[in-house]
Design a protein around this motif. Sequence first.
Motif, short mmCIF file in Angstrom:
data_model
loop_
_atom_site.label_atom_id
_atom_site.label_comp_id
_atom_site.label_asym_id
_atom_site.label_seq_id
_atom_site.Cartn_x
_atom_site.Cartn_y
_atom_site.Cartn_z
N GLN A 72 10.49 -40.84 19.20
CA GLN A 72 9.36 -41.75 19.08
C GLN A 72 9.74 -43.01 18.33
O GLN A 72 9.35 -44.12 18.69
N ARG A 73 10.51 -42.86 17.25
CA ARG A 73 10.94 -44.03 16.49
C ARG A 73 11.84 -44.91 17.33
O ARG A 73 11.76 -46.14 17.27
N ALA A 74 12.72 -44.29 18.11
CA ALA A 74 13.60 -45.07 18.98
C ALA A 74 12.79 -45.82 20.03
O ALA A 74 13.07 -46.97 20.34
N GLY A 75 11.77 -45.14 20.57
CA GLY A 75 10.93 -45.79 21.56
C GLY A 75 10.19 -46.98 20.99
O GLY A 75 10.04 -48.02 21.64
N GLN A 76 9.70 -46.83 19.74
CA GLN A 76 9.02 -47.94 19.09
C GLN A 76 9.97 -49.11 18.87
O GLN A 76 9.57 -50.27 18.98
N LYS A 86 13.20 -46.79 27.94
CA LYS A 86 12.11 -47.76 28.00
C LYS A 86 12.56 -48.99 28.77
O LYS A 86 13.72 -49.16 29.13
N ARG A 87 11.61 -49.87 29.00
CA ARG A 87 11.78 -50.97 29.94
C ARG A 87 13.01 -51.84 29.67
O ARG A 87 13.79 -52.13 30.57
N ILE A 88 13.19 -52.28 28.45
CA ILE A 88 14.26 -53.24 28.18
C ILE A 88 15.63 -52.63 28.43
O ILE A 88 16.53 -53.29 28.94
N HIS A 89 15.82 -51.33 28.09
CA HIS A 89 17.08 -50.67 28.38
C HIS A 89 17.23 -50.38 29.86
O HIS A 89 18.31 -50.53 30.43
N LEU A 90 16.15 -49.97 30.49
CA LEU A 90 16.20 -49.65 31.92
C LEU A 90 16.65 -50.85 32.74
O LEU A 90 17.51 -50.74 33.63
#
Length: 404
Positions: free
Chosen positions: A70-74, A309-313
């Motif tokens: 969750q922290r990584a996603g944030q 998440k979007r930016i990495h994808l």
Amino acid sequence: MLLEDGGPASPRGRQVNGEVSGTPRLRGMGDPSLRGATAPGGSRTEVMAEGWEPGPALGDGNVAPGGAPQRAGQHEEALMTELSELVQKVVKSSSWWERHGVDISILACSFLLLPAGFLCLRSAQAIPFLAGVLTLGVVHHTLTVKGSHLASHNALTESKSWGKVWAIFFIELCSAFTVEQATYNHVKIHHGYTNVIGLGDSSTWKLPFLNRYVYMFIAPLAVPILTPLVALDLLRNVEWKAALRTLCCMFLGFYCHYWLLLHVSGFQSPWSALLCMLLTRSLLAHPYIHVNIFQHIGLPMFAADRKPKRIHLMSLGVLNLPRNALLDWSFGHSLISCHVEHHLFPSLSDNMCLKIKPIVSQYLKQKKLPYNEDTYSSRLWLFLQRCEELMAHAPAITELVGIQ
């Protein structure tokens, strides 16, 4: 003829600047399979907002103690928000001409070149005749690729009503495809699930039963024939009113082209006119197919419940090609040299993607995120060497664990 869509994808690798390097891995950052996406029969043509992320995550569990995923996603969402704010400042400070006018002018110039193209075909001399074929071929691809692509993302205008009109004109009349299926497959699926296996993994472009040379150099000639056939098959998935509208637009587009060749260009037989139609409509079919496979296939692939998440994808699964005057004009910057920028901010026009390119590239590199670039010739050679691995075998799933 919408563009939807590589270096091999290893389970632990990514391709940056044409070379494979180790990938920082992120576990448990997945977003869903296709939850909440609207089906084509009732789909809307409006595009994703900037930063749109489809649905809630399926794989966002507490895989590591302390809620690390969750922290990584944030953290990733904060990166995307920060980049979006930088880009939004550029967009707000840009004039209408920069946001829409440049690309509308290119499309308008293409229309103005149509009479010259048809008249050149009247000549019995080789040079004017070939000039006519070249002119009509470039104009056709500008309208069907650049025009359709911008229209599918509503990037030609800020009005949704006019966006719908332009989508019908460019996608159905010029490209012989149905708006509902084009926007669903390209905008909702390909953009929402870029390089996610079984959803937006560009598998449409994989034909493993074809020899690599046949696929790369001969099969593209069939694109003008296959496009309407595929479109007709997809009409089964839309409402009857949309199907009827698409059929009328498809017929009108083909018949106008055929009629002009007979009555303006002076072709004496239907078969010669049809052959000329095939020639002009397949003029840039080779780079059309190549670009579709070069910019995604072979880059890291993800499972639906384990995608970042979007930016990495988008930074991992998308690649930019160098600028090319002919392809920039016919296909647009967002499909050639600014494909990464386009996938991050799909509602921006080609010219705006070019304008924000320095900001996006600098930001991703500053944050140690991949910014994939490679040359056309390098990608072509790669696919000729490893076509079976990239196009026939099941792709390796990239699993990211931790953020660096």
